[in-house]
Design a protein around this motif. Structure first.
Motif, PDB file in Angstrom:
ATOM      1  N   LYS A  54       0.834  -1.201   0.000  1.00  0.00           N
ATOM      2  CA  LYS A  54       0.000   0.000   0.000  1.00  0.00           C
ATOM      3  C   LYS A  54       0.875   1.261   0.000  1.00  0.00           C
ATOM      4  CE  LYS A  54      -4.094   1.768   2.437  1.00  0.00           C
ATOM      5  NZ  LYS A  54      -3.607   2.752   3.447  1.00  0.00           N
ATOM      6  N   ARG A  55       1.931   1.251   0.804  1.00  0.00           N
ATOM      7  CA  ARG A  55       2.831   2.410   0.835  1.00  0.00           C
ATOM      8  C   ARG A  55       3.563   2.583  -0.497  1.00  0.00           C
ATOM      9  NH1 ARG A  55       2.592   6.628   2.562  1.00  0.00           N
ATOM     10  NH2 ARG A  55       4.772   7.027   3.041  1.00  0.00           N
ATOM     11  N   VAL A  56       3.927   1.473  -1.124  1.00  0.00           N
ATOM     12  CA  VAL A  56       4.573   1.579  -2.446  1.00  0.00           C
ATOM     13  C   VAL A  56       3.626   2.263  -3.426  1.00  0.00           C
ATOM     14  CG1 VAL A  56       5.426   0.288  -4.448  1.00  0.00           C
ATOM     15  CG2 VAL A  56       6.118  -0.397  -2.152  1.00  0.00           C
ATOM     16  N   GLN A  57       2.360   1.853  -3.404  1.00  0.00           N
ATOM     17  CA  GLN A  57       1.378   2.477  -4.301  1.00  0.00           C
ATOM     18  C   GLN A  57       1.215   3.963  -3.996  1.00  0.00           C
ATOM     19  OE1 GLN A  57      -1.782  -0.460  -3.447  1.00  0.00           O
ATOM     20  NE2 GLN A  57      -1.894  -0.759  -5.682  1.00  0.00           N
ATOM     21  N   GLU A  58       1.158   4.286  -2.708  1.00  0.00           N
ATOM     22  CA  GLU A  58       0.993   5.696  -2.324  1.00  0.00           C
ATOM     23  C   GLU A  58       2.192   6.550  -2.722  1.00  0.00           C
ATOM     24  OE1 GLU A  58      -1.758   4.674   1.630  1.00  0.00           O
ATOM     25  OE2 GLU A  58       0.326   5.291   1.874  1.00  0.00           O
ATOM     26  N   ARG A  59       3.378   5.933  -2.684  1.00  0.00           N
ATOM     27  CA  ARG A  59       4.608   6.698  -2.943  1.00  0.00           C
ATOM     28  C   ARG A  59       5.051   6.645  -4.399  1.00  0.00           C
ATOM     29  NH1 ARG A  59       8.861   4.163   1.000  1.00  0.00           N
ATOM     30  NH2 ARG A  59      10.187   5.809   0.159  1.00  0.00           N
ATOM     31  N   ALA A  60       4.349   5.851  -5.214  1.00  0.00           N
ATOM     32  CA  ALA A  60       4.842   5.571  -6.575  1.00  0.00           C
ATOM     33  C   ALA A  60       5.031   6.831  -7.420  1.00  0.00           C
ATOM     34  CB  ALA A  60       3.913   4.595  -7.282  1.00  0.00           C
ATOM     35  N   GLY A  61       4.180   7.827  -7.227  1.00  0.00           N
ATOM     36  CA  GLY A  61       4.264   9.043  -8.034  1.00  0.00           C
ATOM     37  C   GLY A  61       5.502   9.883  -7.723  1.00  0.00           C
ATOM     38  N   ASN A  62       6.025   9.718  -6.524  1.00  0.00           N
ATOM     39  CA  ASN A  62       7.212  10.481  -6.106  1.00  0.00           C
ATOM     40  C   ASN A  62       7.993   9.627  -5.116  1.00  0.00           C
ATOM     41  OD1 ASN A  62       9.047  12.532  -5.651  1.00  0.00           O
ATOM     42  ND2 ASN A  62       7.770  13.583  -4.144  1.00  0.00           N
ATOM     43  N   PRO A  63       8.572   8.533  -5.613  1.00  0.00           N
ATOM     44  CA  PRO A  63       9.109   7.498  -4.717  1.00  0.00           C
ATOM     45  C   PRO A  63      10.174   7.990  -3.741  1.00  0.00           C
ATOM     46  CG  PRO A  63       9.633   7.009  -7.034  1.00  0.00           C
ATOM     47  CD  PRO A  63       8.677   8.156  -7.028  1.00  0.00           C
ATOM     48  N   LYS A  64      10.978   8.973  -4.133  1.00  0.00           N
ATOM     49  CA  LYS A  64      12.036   9.423  -3.221  1.00  0.00           C
ATOM     50  C   LYS A  64      11.558  10.513  -2.272  1.00  0.00           C
ATOM     51  CE  LYS A  64      15.858   7.883  -5.926  1.00  0.00           C
ATOM     52  NZ  LYS A  64      17.152   8.143  -6.546  1.00  0.00           N
ATOM     53  N   GLY A  65      10.317  10.992  -2.481  1.00  0.00           N
ATOM     54  CA  GLY A  65       9.744  11.975  -1.567  1.00  0.00           C
ATOM     55  C   GLY A  65      10.625  13.198  -1.422  1.00  0.00           C
ATOM     56  N   LYS A  66      10.806  13.627  -0.169  1.00  0.00           N
ATOM     57  CA  LYS A  66      11.569  14.868   0.056  1.00  0.00           C
ATOM     58  C   LYS A  66      13.053  14.710  -0.234  1.00  0.00           C
ATOM     59  CE  LYS A  66      11.993  14.088   5.050  1.00  0.00           C
ATOM     60  NZ  LYS A  66      11.901  14.670   6.380  1.00  0.00           N
ATOM     61  N   TRP A  67      13.481  13.476  -0.466  1.00  0.00           N
ATOM     62  CA  TRP A  67      14.900  13.261  -0.774  1.00  0.00           C
ATOM     63  C   TRP A  67      15.167  13.243  -2.281  1.00  0.00           C
ATOM     64  CZ3 TRP A  67      12.543  10.075   3.050  1.00  0.00           C
ATOM     65  CH2 TRP A  67      12.830  10.496   4.364  1.00  0.00           C
ATOM     66  N   GLU A  68      14.160  13.586  -3.080  1.00  0.00           N
ATOM     67  CA  GLU A  68      14.339  13.631  -4.534  1.00  0.00           C
ATOM     68  C   GLU A  68      15.239  14.806  -4.886  1.00  0.00           C
ATOM     69  OE1 GLU A  68      14.791  12.854  -7.903  1.00  0.00           O
ATOM     70  OE2 GLU A  68      13.036  11.633  -7.379  1.00  0.00           O
ATOM     71  N   LYS A  69      16.311  14.534  -5.606  1.00  0.00           N
ATOM     72  CA  LYS A  69      17.253  15.597  -5.972  1.00  0.00           C
ATOM     73  C   LYS A  69      17.036  16.100  -7.394  1.00  0.00           C
ATOM     74  CE  LYS A  69      20.958  13.738  -3.098  1.00  0.00           C
ATOM     75  NZ  LYS A  69      22.137  12.869  -3.223  1.00  0.00           N
TER      76      LYS A  69
END
Lengths: 384, 384
Positions: free
Chosen positions: A143-158
């Protein structure tokens, strides 16, 4: 006379690979697994990387579920499953990337592949033990993978938006596999997106003229600027090819079988080193310099993926060339990767096929690719 | 007869290295520099990495300031300086890590070394042009480096507190150099912290029994767990050694001269490949497997750093062994790194000394290490 591959692989798995990890990897004091091993199996780093921990839980559970009901394998799986359950997640249920020996989190949960490996680890462990909490973790992680799929790295996206337009092979590839496993265990709704991941790979990432499966593509299927747009990772394409081929066999889709074997052969043909044998690690399709300094090294995992992939393809189509390619890979592995002196396999050879790093386990090499390929091959060969 | 190194280096710099970059690197349409070059100088990627852009501004400005007042060098420096001024920073004045060909930001400013290179680039460019805005950028960038020093990666930091205890070599090393340059230009207060960076290197990172300068240390000077605690990057230690040696010569401190040469020799002795010559890229001091797959490759930059470092050390102490080591490095570079066919130097050789990647410029190789070493050597040799 054709070698008795079933016996060879069974012996290799049960008398070489599994004993090495049973002896060296289990951290019975803290839980979890050591996985940084020098040539002789001595531990040279006590850090515990999440991908590798989950993969080891998965592998021991899988061996228990599919090969033999050995209590020691289940105990080994439990050692990781409980350690990770207790130490592995942050307050959102996302999996840290790295833990210390004692389970202290060292690296934030920026890498969603940790979570995808958690799904298959706890699914397989749940099947082995019947423990509901394990299935709950598998479902919650998915479920978390699905929720995060659009921006998997979240706030750590560089990468800024302009740099994030490309479609990547890794995510649809792993999700195709994960959703199929989930659907088999929990019902169709978990596999609903499976076809869409396959469609992404086929429509965006494969060049059907050549059969080459690229690592990156633009959303319209065109090639990104620079090295990313020309990058082939033969081992990765080969791994995807057998994921798809297994599915094609299950559903009896001959068109899909042909497509997966086309990808497999194209990856082999561009990756095989005609000068020194073995599969090169990265290829630039226009012969320009790859960005990976290790591009011409021979790594264990593309070879173990290819070992099973060509066996499966040969079993499916009976084409002699596929059998020949399986043998080429098999011979290369047995000549170069196996370590007759200290057991297990080397992971990193130079282009000429000599070990460049003597490690048996490291930041990526763990109890996964080699035993999985051997197990899959045994199950395929012995079912006849 | 001793080779005429001054003439050799002057010819190499002015007839080989500089013309290659003048011809291929300048993006006169968009501003800034191309820096991904195949063997023949053709561009294989149009991305513009900040470290490399700043370093090229610095290098052209430095050549103008210290070698010859050539207008074309100043124009080349301006091409980068103005492009980066206009496109390189976010709203806080922090430098992006990566830009597109047209100057669109592609990667967030997570890497503080971009900012340290900005300081020296605009300082040197300001000296060349006398333009106040360049000095303003140098000072503002330095201020931001100081503000960010406690948590340089900011919100993009992935390591949790338990993983961030180690002292790293890179930051005090570059700051020792940057603060000295600033102090020379703007007065002592900018160099106030210079000695404290040197103290960090000497007290925490150097093992004075052996002279080995490690990449990581715990705050109490002990060795961190695992590969990080045993890691030597010989080229990096050699570069630090000549930063310190130049300072020691300036202030006439013989004790410091001896210490820097001890670091230099120890790095050479552990890094030199007795089997195939050349400097290995990474060394584990206990002979355990390094984590870097490229550990046994021969990269251009440790060799160019060593080329100047041993020349400087020999010039300082007159010790024959230092002269011999300079010659070993010189001969290796001229035999293996120079490309007589297409000009410039190869960057990445395999252990045996053959080019593994044919690139002349890439994600790290740019207009910096080779021309800097040649320029420094020329200035040293010709001042007599």
């Amino acid at each position: 006379m054709k070698p008795d591959y079933a016996s060879i692989y069974r012996k290799e798995l049960l008398e070489n690979i599994v004993p090495f990890w049973m002896k060296n990897s289990l951290d019975k004091k803290h839980g979890g697994y050591y996985h940084h091993f020098d040539r002789d199996g001595s531990v040279f780093c006590t850090d515990k990387m999440m991908w590798l921990q989950h993969r080891e839980v998965w592998m021991f559970s899988r061996l228990y579920n599919l090969l033999e009901k050995r209590g020691e394998w289940l105990d080994a799986a439990r050692l990781g499953a409980e350690f990770l359950r207790d130490h592995g997640r942050d307050e959102n249920g996302d999996w840290y990337f790295l833990l210390s020996e004692t389970g202290e989190p060292l690296t934030v949960p920026y890498n969603i592949f940790s979570d995808t490996f958690a799904v298959i680890a706890y699914l397989e462990y749940g099947k082995a033990t019947g423990e509901g909490w394990a299935f709950d973790i598998a479902k919650a992680s998915f479920k978390r993978v699905q929720e995060r799929a659009g921006n998997p790295k979240g706030k750590w996206e560089k990468r800024l938006p302009a740099a994030r337009k490309a479609v990547e092979h890794s995510f649809p590839m792993i999700m195709f596999s994960v959703t199929r496993e989930l659907a088999k265990a929990f019902g169709k709704e978990y596999g609903a997106s499976s076809d869409s991941y396959l469609k992404t790979i086929f429509d965006k990432l494969v060049d059907w003229k050549t059969g080459l499966l690229y690592e990156y593509a633009m959303p319209d299927g065109s090639r990104p600027q620079g090295p990313a747009g020309r990058l082939i990772n033969p081992g990765h394409a080969i791994e995807s090819a057998w994921f798809i081929l297994e599915y094609a066999r299950e559903i009896g889709n001959e068109e899909l079988i042909k497509k997966s074997v086309k990808i497999l052969n194209a990856a082999f043909e561009i990756g095989w080193d005609k000068k020194y044998k073995g599969l090169l690690y990265f290829i630039d399709t226009e012969g320009k310099p790859p960005m990976q300094l290790e591009w011409d090294m021979k790594l264990w995992w593309p070879h173990t993926e290819a070992l099973y992939a060509f066996l499966l393809a040969y079993d499916t189509l009976g084409d002699k060339e596929l059998g020949k390619r399986h043998k080429m890979i098999h011979d290369y592995c047995w000549k170069h990767f196996r370590d007759p002196k200290y057991g297990e396999w080397f992971g990193y050879l130079n282009r000429e096929g000599k070990p460049s790093l003597m490690l048996k386990g490291g930041r990526f090499k763990c109890f996964f690719h080699t035993p999985r390929a051997l197990l899959n091959s045994i199950l395929l060969l012995e079912k006849k």
